[in-house]
Motif scaffolding. Structure first.
Motif, short mmCIF file in Angstrom:
data_model
loop_
_atom_site.label_atom_id
_atom_site.label_comp_id
_atom_site.label_asym_id
_atom_site.label_seq_id
_atom_site.Cartn_x
_atom_site.Cartn_y
_atom_site.Cartn_z
N SER A 86 0.84 -1.19 0.00
CA SER A 86 0.00 0.00 0.00
C SER A 86 0.88 1.24 0.00
O SER A 86 1.96 1.24 0.61
N ILE A 87 0.43 2.29 -0.69
CA ILE A 87 1.16 3.55 -0.65
C ILE A 87 0.60 4.48 0.41
O ILE A 87 1.16 5.55 0.67
N GLY A 88 -0.51 4.11 1.03
CA GLY A 88 -1.14 4.97 2.03
C GLY A 88 -2.64 4.77 2.03
O GLY A 88 -3.14 3.73 1.61
N HIS A 89 -3.35 5.79 2.50
CA HIS A 89 -4.80 5.69 2.64
C HIS A 89 -5.49 6.92 2.05
O HIS A 89 -4.92 8.01 1.99
N SER A 90 -6.73 6.71 1.65
CA SER A 90 -7.54 7.79 1.10
C SER A 90 -8.12 8.64 2.22
O SER A 90 -8.00 8.32 3.41
N ALA A 91 -8.82 9.70 1.85
CA ALA A 91 -9.45 10.57 2.84
C ALA A 91 -10.48 9.83 3.69
O ALA A 91 -10.67 10.15 4.86
N ALA A 92 -11.13 8.82 3.10
CA ALA A 92 -12.11 8.03 3.84
C ALA A 92 -11.50 6.80 4.48
O ALA A 92 -12.22 5.96 5.04
N GLY A 93 -10.18 6.66 4.42
CA GLY A 93 -9.49 5.57 5.10
C GLY A 93 -9.28 4.32 4.30
O GLY A 93 -8.81 3.31 4.84
N ARG A 94 -9.58 4.34 3.02
CA ARG A 94 -9.35 3.15 2.19
C ARG A 94 -7.86 3.00 1.88
O ARG A 94 -7.18 3.99 1.58
N THR A 95 -7.38 1.77 1.91
CA THR A 95 -6.01 1.48 1.52
C THR A 95 -5.85 1.70 0.02
O THR A 95 -6.73 1.34 -0.77
N ILE A 96 -4.73 2.29 -0.39
CA ILE A 96 -4.43 2.50 -1.80
C ILE A 96 -3.36 1.49 -2.22
O ILE A 96 -2.18 1.65 -1.91
N PRO A 164 -9.74 6.00 -4.67
CA PRO A 164 -10.77 4.98 -4.46
C PRO A 164 -12.09 5.54 -3.92
O PRO A 164 -13.16 5.06 -4.28
N ASP A 165 -12.03 6.56 -3.06
CA ASP A 165 -13.26 7.13 -2.52
C ASP A 165 -14.11 7.73 -3.63
O ASP A 165 -15.33 7.54 -3.67
N GLY A 166 -13.46 8.47 -4.52
CA GLY A 166 -14.19 9.09 -5.62
C GLY A 166 -14.80 8.06 -6.55
O GLY A 166 -15.94 8.22 -7.02
N VAL A 167 -14.05 6.99 -6.84
CA VAL A 167 -14.58 5.93 -7.72
C VAL A 167 -15.82 5.30 -7.09
O VAL A 167 -16.84 5.08 -7.76
N GLY A 177 -25.59 7.80 6.66
CA GLY A 177 -24.74 7.72 7.84
C GLY A 177 -23.28 8.01 7.59
O GLY A 177 -22.49 8.12 8.54
N ASP A 178 -22.89 8.15 6.34
CA ASP A 178 -21.48 8.40 6.02
C ASP A 178 -21.07 9.80 6.51
O ASP A 178 -21.81 10.76 6.32
N PRO A 179 -19.88 9.92 7.12
CA PRO A 179 -19.48 11.23 7.65
C PRO A 179 -19.32 12.31 6.58
O PRO A 179 -19.34 13.50 6.89
N HIS A 180 -19.16 11.91 5.32
CA HIS A 180 -19.01 12.89 4.24
C HIS A 180 -20.33 13.19 3.53
O HIS A 180 -20.36 13.99 2.59
N TYR A 181 -21.40 12.56 3.98
CA TYR A 181 -22.65 12.60 3.23
C TYR A 181 -23.15 14.02 2.99
O TYR A 181 -23.41 14.41 1.83
N GLU A 182 -23.32 14.79 4.04
CA GLU A 182 -23.91 16.12 3.88
C GLU A 182 -23.06 17.02 3.00
O GLU A 182 -23.58 17.72 2.11
N GLN A 183 -21.75 17.01 3.23
CA GLN A 183 -20.89 17.88 2.42
C GLN A 183 -20.89 17.47 0.96
O GLN A 183 -21.01 18.33 0.06
N VAL A 184 -20.79 16.17 0.70
CA VAL A 184 -20.72 15.70 -0.69
C VAL A 184 -22.00 16.04 -1.44
O VAL A 184 -21.96 16.53 -2.58
N TYR A 185 -23.17 15.82 -0.84
CA TYR A 185 -24.42 16.13 -1.53
C TYR A 185 -24.59 17.63 -1.73
O TYR A 185 -25.12 18.08 -2.75
N ARG A 186 -24.12 18.41 -0.77
CA ARG A 186 -24.17 19.86 -0.95
C ARG A 186 -23.28 20.29 -2.12
O ARG A 186 -23.69 21.10 -2.96
N GLY A 203 -13.88 16.78 -2.39
CA GLY A 203 -14.11 17.78 -3.43
C GLY A 203 -12.86 18.43 -3.96
O GLY A 203 -12.91 19.53 -4.51
N ILE A 204 -11.71 17.75 -3.85
CA ILE A 204 -10.44 18.27 -4.33
C ILE A 204 -9.98 17.45 -5.53
O ILE A 204 -9.96 16.21 -5.47
N ASP A 205 -9.64 18.13 -6.61
CA ASP A 205 -9.13 17.46 -7.82
C ASP A 205 -7.69 17.03 -7.56
O ASP A 205 -6.79 17.86 -7.47
N LEU A 206 -7.47 15.73 -7.46
CA LEU A 206 -6.16 15.21 -7.07
C LEU A 206 -5.08 15.49 -8.11
O LEU A 206 -3.90 15.56 -7.78
#
Length: 358
Positions: A86-96, A164-167, A177-186, A203-206
């Motif tokens: 793994s090279i690290g983790h995504s913003a939502a904690g997924r392994t990359i 991975p989170d964006g995909v 219930g997702d912690p990003h739910y409200e911000q992402v839908y907004r 919401g950041i273009d990587l």
């Protein structure tokens, strides 16, 4: 483990038996360490190793993070010489994940799915991992290339899914219930259609996150804040995915990198005249094997390829796979892959340093 036995018939050798079961001779020999191939006896039992009955990586449907993780596990079981990390983790904690293929001292890197709605590039790289591993394992050529030679000369590091989170967002949306739910839908104007989402979950273009004239790209984009696309963040390298791949790149000695995006059937190969002297000749070779058009870009900064060229003065390419409107339909996959498998192999040949043309 082996699940089948073959009883030796008159005139059979291990090579003949291997051919009968579509196995490499080395594969059959490894499964039968107690057998002397020079002293086979009629009626002797030869164990036939299990192999995947069909391709691991399916290319006919949507391909997300769960499918990638499942397929990586299956590929590791089928081809134990694959090195996975793994090279690290995504913003939502997924392994990359990152996959290494090869034992050579010349290092090459391919990555995909920087942009969420370009998820087909992750599938493209996963299929290449499988085909390259299979060809090496069987001692067979791939697209008329000697895979064993490439494998011994280079070490290819593949990060199939940088975002991975964006995909996953593009494919499945978010549950309340997702912690990003409200911000992402907004950020998505309340819509549950995320098919046009390019950014990470914040919401950041990587691919606008790298310190290669980042400020100029920010000003050119003129995007005020986070959203589905084109906002490069408040500063370079604020996002865990970009930080991870930047740090990973610094930890290796890559001679050549390719970042796979969609869609234009083009190859971007330069950056502010910082690319090495042979880059234009090299991109012509990549164009020849793929049919894609080399494009000398101006007015574009802050991408991974841009940063790599600026930092190392080595070969860096952005491959704009396929053509149409993102996300590209999966029906295009076979055509895209047929165009680009030769390009990926050519990249390894160039990166090996054995080619006197570069």
């Amino acid at each position: 483990m082996s699940s089948r036995r073959h009883l030796v018939q008159a005139g059979e050798t291990l090579a003949v038996i291997a051919g009968r079961y579509n196995l490499a001779l080395a594969e059959l020999t490894a499964a039968n360490p107690g057998i002397d191939p020079r002293r086979l006896r009629i009626g002797q039992a030869v164990m036939i190793p299990d192999r995947p009955a069909e391709a691991v990586v399916k290319t006919t449907g949507k391909y997300g993070y769960a499918e990638m993780v499942r397929d990586l596990d299956a590929l590791k079981a089928a081809y134990p010489f694959l090195i996975m990390d793994s090279i690290g983790h995504s913003a939502a904690g997924r392994t990359i994940p990152v996959v290494r293929l090869g034992t050579g001292d010349k290092e090459v890197h391919y990555n995909g799915a920087f942009h969420a709605n370009e998820w087909i590039t992750g599938l493209l790289l996963m299929k290449f991992i499988e085909d390259y591993a299979s060809a090496y394992h069987r001692g067979q050529p791939l697209a008329n290339r000697d895979v064993r030679e490439l494998f011994e000369q280079t070490s290819l590091y593949v990060v199939p899914m940088v975002n991975p989170d964006g995909v996953e967002l593009v494919h499945h949306g978010l549950e309340p219930g997702d912690p990003h739910y409200e911000q992402v839908y907004r950020l998505n104007q309340g819509s549950s259609d995320f098919s046009q989402w390019k950014a990470n979950i914040r919401g950041i273009d990587l691919n606008d996150q790298f310190p290669a004239h980042w400020e100029e790209e920010r000003n050119r984009r003129s995007v005020a804040g986070p959203g589905p696309r084109d906002f490069g963040g408040a500063a370079p390298l604020t996002e865990p995915e970009a930080i991870a791949i930047e740090a990973f790149t610094r930890s290796r000695d890559f001679q050549l990198v390719m970042a796979f995006h969609t869609q234009a059937q083009e190859i971007y190969w330069n950056y502010r005249d910082l690319e090495p002297a042979g880059a234009e000749a090299v991109v012509q070779r990549l164009a020849q094997v793929s049919g894609y058009v080399p494009v000398k870009l101006t007015g574009s900064d802050a991408g991974y390829k841009d940063w790599f060229i600026q930092e190392y003065r080595r070969l860096g390419f952005t491959i704009e796979a396929g053509i149409g409107v993102n996300p590209l339909p999966i029906e295009q996959f076979d055509t895209i892959y047929a165009d680009l498998i030769g390009l990926m192999l050519e990249g390894l040949a160039i990166g090996s340093g054995k080619d006197s043309a570069y």
